[in-house]
Design an enzyme around this catalytic site. Structure first.
Site, mmCIF file in Angstrom:
data_model
loop_
_atom_site.group_PDB
_atom_site.id
_atom_site.type_symbol
_atom_site.label_atom_id
_atom_site.label_comp_id
_atom_site.label_asym_id
_atom_site.label_seq_id
_atom_site.Cartn_x
_atom_site.Cartn_y
_atom_site.Cartn_z
ATOM 1 C CG ASP A 292 -6.375 -17.148 10.969
ATOM 2 O OD1 ASP A 292 -5.955 -16.116 10.431
ATOM 3 O OD2 ASP A 292 -5.605 -18.038 11.378
HETATM 4 C C1 BGC Z 1 -2.682 -16.486 10.281
HETATM 5 C C2 BGC Z 1 -2.928 -15.569 11.449
HETATM 6 C C3 BGC Z 1 -2.606 -14.149 11.059
HETATM 7 C C4 BGC Z 1 -3.482 -13.793 9.872
HETATM 8 C C5 BGC Z 1 -3.356 -12.355 9.431
HETATM 9 C C6 BGC Z 1 -3.341 -16.001 9.016
HETATM 10 O O1 BGC Z 1 -2.915 -16.692 7.898
HETATM 11 O O2 BGC Z 1 -3.112 -17.785 10.618
HETATM 12 O O3 BGC Z 1 -2.181 -15.979 12.559
HETATM 13 O O4 BGC Z 1 -2.794 -13.287 12.134
HETATM 14 O O5 BGC Z 1 -3.144 -14.625 8.799
HETATM 15 O O6 BGC Z 1 -2.178 -12.115 8.792
#
Ligand code: BGC
Length: 759
Positions: A292
């Site tokens: 993530d």
């Molecule tokens: C989120 C993810 C997301 C990623 C990219 C993160 O803060 O938890 O679900 O895909 O950002 O934007």
């Protein structure tokens, strides 16, 4: 003759299927060969580059580390040190970065372009929680198809969806992004969404690779606070959290994302058990895992890694194949391999997984296949897409109460007051994850109603919900003091035949980082509701929100309530069609509505405990609250219709079965009301005892049945070993012999009951 034709058709069909299977196998062999030979040409640095993902050169979902300046990213892109980028959008922009990767790097390996296409790209679908309320897997699949088609037309190859995290805690803002609290429904919805995004052919120009996230346990953060600690036991992990992830693998999901949270003391990103043992070994998963955003470096804050280099080592060894925005793989992995701390075979494994997806997407054959500006122009916002998201939106609406049959509304001759901060809002219905959509592009409730000319509508906002323009990255400020519009709203309500009140949460009040400690209507909305009620009780409350709310007062006093969620671009049109009875609501709640926040986590498939009922009047020593009932306000699976349905005639083909046999459950559903309607029929099973304690009931089947007034239909479900299997004390999925109960009905309170024995 008929038989001959049938046989001939069968031969053709089987033949076609067989040829298709052969084609797929040949294609994947060919891809494996190509991946291997490309890998053979790559330097260690180039391999590490494939494992590095950068955000487009601006901040979107989180803090960018100091080294994250655009110049450095460019330099890395040019030297083949970037395998993927996120948040680059539009054919023109994508072509620019792709051109650098293809033309300036030594091997010319194209980037895979990622984006959070969570509920639509430009044409926005209902938030995923709302879509799950439809229980309509075909519509959900099509809605994901719309998102994929538009994103792919805009140069995107990979969406970070579906989020398949189960959550039982409405305080957690991200419940809007999942399918709710139930693993069975969550698995079906997750499967449908992956199929919708990826289609049958990943290299087609209207499909994108999907990503099952967040692996694992993210929805169980303590106290519903985002990014918080997760501590769950084996049974919950395997029986509740894992099933939707497994279902996405059955749907051939190409990627997984790990998670911000720690799970039982080990951050998910550095969790070898989750990524190497469960996912890649036990489940045989062949796609790749992306971290993530910055979650590799966050292992330092977790207190699990001592520094960036240590974090990179832990993540790579644990099976995180791609680093999103931590910049740590690109910085340290080569040294870690040289020092023998990360085996190069693991790097090869990660790169193989990543390259495979690039080949499957067709990027290696034509890196610009998703960069056709004409297609972009033609596809985005097309009428076909608008129609599909409208259909999805109507099906997502849940009728919670219609006591005096205020609904559906007469199409002419009535006076309507339309009140509330969300009534004319064109932005909130777009929900939280709509990064590519233009602000204020949803059809508001006011606009939806104006399309029906027969009635007189008086609109008054009443109160502001927020005090300054809301945005995806900033804290949403709620109005708690400005009451100046209440009087006007009260005046507007006086003497009207019906008052429609659109209350709930702003689109940016749910989603990532939007945990709440209260589940009441935010700001001054409750005050507005009660003030209006004093002068006119004929209220239809339209709840526009991204999570279950504690609306006890409304549930008791307001005659009609519709849960309309954040329904996306076509919100107002969908709501108007339901209000006027052109679409009979059939949604059912995918998540329990609590009576008070103190009951949370609250869910229908709870364990019975040793003290489930009051032993005698007034006694206190049983599992309960002294100041609140154990019951929810609205249970999982609940939802009404303008018509009535009657369940009867529950039968089993046999009272017992063993081994690989199965039994059939049948019952009759009759439409006893005066409107045509669809009912989501549901089957729950209770395993009366097990080697691990079993929930009081679990959803094990559902079917949507559409009936004309007076019509009835026999519905059937099959029960077999697989359906009653669970993760037992033997640490495997198996069916244990014993007695089971079956409940059939229109919600998780289904009361028509029978039982069987499994030998
Ligand atoms: C989120 C993810 C997301 C990623 C990219 C993160 O803060 O938890 O679900 O895909 O950002 O934007």
């Amino acid at each position: 003759m008929k038989n001959l034709v049938f046989l001939w058709l069968l031969v053709i069909l089987i033949g076609a299927d067989f040829t298709y299977a052969q084609d797929v196998a040949a294609k994947s062999d060919e891809i494996e060969r190509k991946v291997d030979s490309l890998l053979g040409l790559m330097t260690l640095a180039e391999k590490v580059g494939q494992m590095n993902q950068y955000n487009g050169f601006w901040d979107v979902t989180g803090p960018t580390p100091d080294e994250g300046d655009a110049a450095k990213k460019y330099e890395h892109l040019r030297s083949g040190m970037v395998g993927s980028m996120l948040n680059v959008q539009g054919t023109e922009e994508v072509r620019k970065v792709q051109k650098i990767a293809v033309e300036e790097t030594r091997l010319g390996i194209p980037l895979i372009i990622a984006f959070d296409v969570i509920h639509g790209y430009k044409t926005i679908s209902p938030i995923p929680l709302a879509e799950a309320a439809s229980w309509d897997l075909d519509a959900i699949r099509k809605s994901a198809g719309v998102a994929a088609e538009e994103a792919a037309a805009s140069g995107i190859n990979w969406t970070f969806a579906p989020m398949v995290d189960i959550s039982r805690d409405a305080r957690w803002g991200r419940v809007m992004e999942g399918a709710g609290e139930d693993p069975f429904l969550g698995a079906k919805v997750g499967y449908a969404r992956v199929k919708g995004f990826q289609g049958d052919d990943l290299s087609a120009v209207n499909t994108v690779a999907a990503c099952a996230k967040h692996f694992a346990g993210y929805g169980f953060s303590e106290a519903g606070r985002d990014y918080n600690t997760v501590d769950v036991g084996t049974s919950t992990l395997h029986n509740v959290i894992f099933p939707p992830f497994k279902a996405t693998i059955e749907a051939d999901v190409k990627t997984f994302m790990n998670a911000f949270n720690e799970l039982n003391g080990i951050p998910a990103t550095g969790n070898r058990f989750l990524q190497r043992e469960v996912l890649k070994q036990d489940w045989g998963y062949e796609g790749f895992v992306v971290s993530d955003w910055g979650s590799i470096s966050e292992m330092i804050s977790h207190g699990y890694a001592k520094d960036g280099k240590h974090a990179a080592m832990l993540a790579a060894n644990a099976g995180s194949d791609m680093d999103m925005e931590s910049y740590l793989y690109v910085k340290h992995l080569q040294d870690l391999v040289d020092e023998g701390k990360v085996d190069e075979a693991l790097i090869d494994d990660s790169v193989r997984r990543i390259l495979r997806v690039k080949y499957e997407l067709g990027l290696m054959d034509d890196p610009y296949r998703y960069c056709d500006p004409e297609r972009e122009e033609e596809v985005i916002g097309s009428q076909k897409n608008q129609d599909l998201v409208l259909d999805m939106a109507k099906k997502s609406i849940v009728l919670l109460k219609n006591e005096t049959d205020l609904l559906p509304l007469e199409k002419s001759g009535i006076k309507i007051a339309l009140i509330g901060p969300l009534a004319a809002d064109k932005d909130s219905p777009l929900g939280s994850w709509r990064l590519a959509a233009d602000a204020n592009t949803a059809v508001s409730v006011l606009e939806g109603l104006e399309a029906y000319k027969g009635n007189e509508i008086t609109y008054a906002k009443g109160v502001d919900l927020i005090t300054e323009e809301a945005s995806f990255i900033k804290e949403t400020k709620i109005n708690t003091s400005n009451r100046t519009g209440i009087e006007e709203a009260v005046e507007a309500a006086k003497g009207k035949d019906v008052v429609l009140m659109v209350l709930g949460g702003h689109g940016f009040q749910s989603g990532e980082g939007r945990s709440r400690a209260s589940l009441d209507l935010p700001g001054l909305q409750q005050e507005l509701l009660e003030a209006v009620y004093k002068v006119n009780k004929n209220i239809v409350l339209l709840l526009m929100n991204g999570r279950p709310l504690t609306i006890n007062w409304a549930a008791e006093n307001v005659p009609s309530i519709l849960e309309v969620w954040h329904l996306g671009t076509q919100s107002g049109n969908a709501i108007a069609e339901v209000l006027y009875g052109e679409h009979n609501p059939s949604g059912k709640l995918p998540m329990t509505f609590p009576r008070s926040v103190g009951q949370v986590p609250i869910y229908y498939n709870y364990k019975n405990t040793g003290r489930p009922t009051i032993p005698a009047p007034d006694l206190v020593f049983w599992s309960h609250y002294i100041d609140e009932s154990n019951d929810p306000l609205y249970e999982f699976g609940y939802g009404l219709s303008y018509t009535d349905f009657e369940y009867s005639d529950l039968k089993l083909s046999n009272n017992s079965f063993s081994g690989d046999e199965s039994i059939t459950v049948t019952f009759t559903l009759k439409n006893t009301g005066s409107y045509a309607g669809t009912e989501v029929t549901q089957m729950y099973i209770r395993d009366l005892f097990g080697s691990v304690t079993r929930p009081v009931r679990e959803l094990k089947g559902f079917e949507l049945v559409t009936l004309e007034p007076g019509e009835s239909k026999t519905v059937s479900f099959t029960v077999d070993k697989e359906l009653i299997s669970y993760y037992t004390a033997n640490e495997k999925w198996e069916a244990e012999p014993g007695d089971f109960k079956i409940f059939i009905g229109g919600s998780s309170n289904a009361s028509m009951e029978t039982g069987f024995t499994y030998n």
